[in-house]
Motif scaffolding. Structure first.
Motif, PDB file in Angstrom:
ATOM      1  N   ARG A 163      -1.498   2.083  12.342  1.00 50.53           N
ATOM      2  CA  ARG A 163      -1.763   2.334  10.986  1.00 50.53           C
ATOM      3  C   ARG A 163      -0.882   3.456  10.188  1.00 50.53           C
ATOM      4  N   ARG A 164      -0.570   4.391  11.146  1.00 47.71           N
ATOM      5  CA  ARG A 164       0.135   5.480  10.597  1.00 47.71           C
ATOM      6  C   ARG A 164       1.491   5.022  10.034  1.00 47.71           C
ATOM      7  N   ASP A 165       2.212   3.947  10.491  1.00 49.61           N
ATOM      8  CA  ASP A 165       3.492   3.594   9.843  1.00 49.61           C
ATOM      9  C   ASP A 165       3.307   2.743   8.742  1.00 49.61           C
ATOM     10  N   ASP A 166       2.261   2.341   8.144  1.00 42.89           N
ATOM     11  CA  ASP A 166       2.045   1.285   7.111  1.00 42.89           C
ATOM     12  C   ASP A 166       2.864   1.802   5.937  1.00 42.89           C
ATOM     13  N   ALA A 167       2.582   3.010   5.860  1.00 41.03           N
ATOM     14  CA  ALA A 167       3.272   3.507   4.437  1.00 41.03           C
ATOM     15  C   ALA A 167       4.800   3.314   4.383  1.00 41.03           C
ATOM     16  N   GLN A 168       5.611   3.762   5.414  1.00 45.47           N
ATOM     17  CA  GLN A 168       6.901   3.407   5.211  1.00 45.47           C
ATOM     18  C   GLN A 168       7.496   2.180   6.025  1.00 45.47           C
ATOM     19  N   ARG A 169       6.613   1.349   6.519  1.00 45.99           N
ATOM     20  CA  ARG A 169       7.017   0.184   6.820  1.00 45.99           C
ATOM     21  C   ARG A 169       6.824  -1.041   5.902  1.00 45.99           C
TER      22      ARG A 169
END
Length: 257
Positions: free
Chosen positions: A46-52
């Motif tokens: 979930r850490r990558d959701d904002a940028q992906r």
């Protein structure tokens, strides 16, 4: 005593998971549900959701329940997890990797698939010239890996792709009318494939023409991962630009005949 490094890792996960979903669960579509309200999804993903921005891209690609999808060169399976949630029990996802991608991501991939936790996912390993892809699939998902078919790797031939074989295999795998989604790091316009070797980028005009030359029909593009501030002279792994590169997203279709 908890070591500082371990504490920071825990905090990073918690911070990455603290962002409030953009919709309430009862209002979420199937893509938002898979991303934000999927209890099986690992917290670290979930850490990558904002940028992906996966919910938006899944919707753009038209992933639907019951589909048969290949996460091609999907590495550790970050997108496999989401695709599996969307296609559901009636669909199936194939996580396909070559030796190059297994070299970097095999432990993550094996952890993701351990104990049959994703029951509608099949692991597929193969060489570049024989990727062992299933046929009659509805969609091929190719994220941040297309440029690798143009990288020469003389020190390890098993890591080096054969461009013509690659395209022949994906054409065989897709059913007539099937789609292929391509996401990649943009390079300076007019540079073709040359930046793939040194910067791991590729010219988007070249990419579109490359797929069209193989008979794929361009359907549409999505600008949600664009970054006009990107420095095209920098390698995608440069510390100040990593995870912030300008990315193009194309959707192509295999003709019905």
């Amino acid at each position: 005593m908890i070591k500082l490094g371990s504490l920071l890792s825990v905090l990073a996960v918690l911070v990455g998971c603290s962002e409030k979903p953009p919709v309430a669960e009862h209002d979420a579509n199937i893509y938002q549900t898979a991303v934000y309200f999927n209890s099986l999804r690992p917290k670290e993903d979930r850490r990558d959701d904002a940028q992906r921005k996966p919910a938006e891209i899944l919707a753009f690609a038209g992933v639907e329940p019951g589909m048969k999808v290949i996460d091609l060169l999907g590495g550790g399976g970050w997108y496999t997890e989401l695709l599996a949630a969307v296609v559901g029990d009636e669909g199936h996802v194939y996580l396909a990797n070559t030796p190059l991608f297994l070299h970097f991501t095999q432990p993550q991939m094996e952890a993701r698939l351990s104990n049959n936790r994703l029951k509608n996912v099949t692991r597929v390993d193969g060489e570049w010239t024989q990727m062992n892809l299933p046929e009659e699939v509805d969609l091929i998902w190719l994220s941040l890996a297309y440029h690798d078919i143009y990288v020469k790797r003389p020190n390890d031939p098993s890591f080096e792709a054969d461009r013509d074989s690659f395209f022949e295999q994906i054409k065989t795998a897709l059913k007539p009318g099937g789609m292929i989604l391509v996401i990649d790091h943009a390079a300076t316009s007019g540079t073709g494939k040359e930046a793939a070797q040194t910067l791991h980028r590729i010219d988007e005009e070249f990419a579109r023409a490359d797929f069209e030359s193989e008979g794929f029909v361009f359907v549409k593009s999505l600008d949600i991962l664009r970054n006009p501030a990107d420095d095209y002279t920098k390698d995608i792994w440069a510390k100040d630009i990593m995870n912030k590169t300008d990315k193009f997203i194309f959707l192509f279709q295999k003709p019905m005949q």
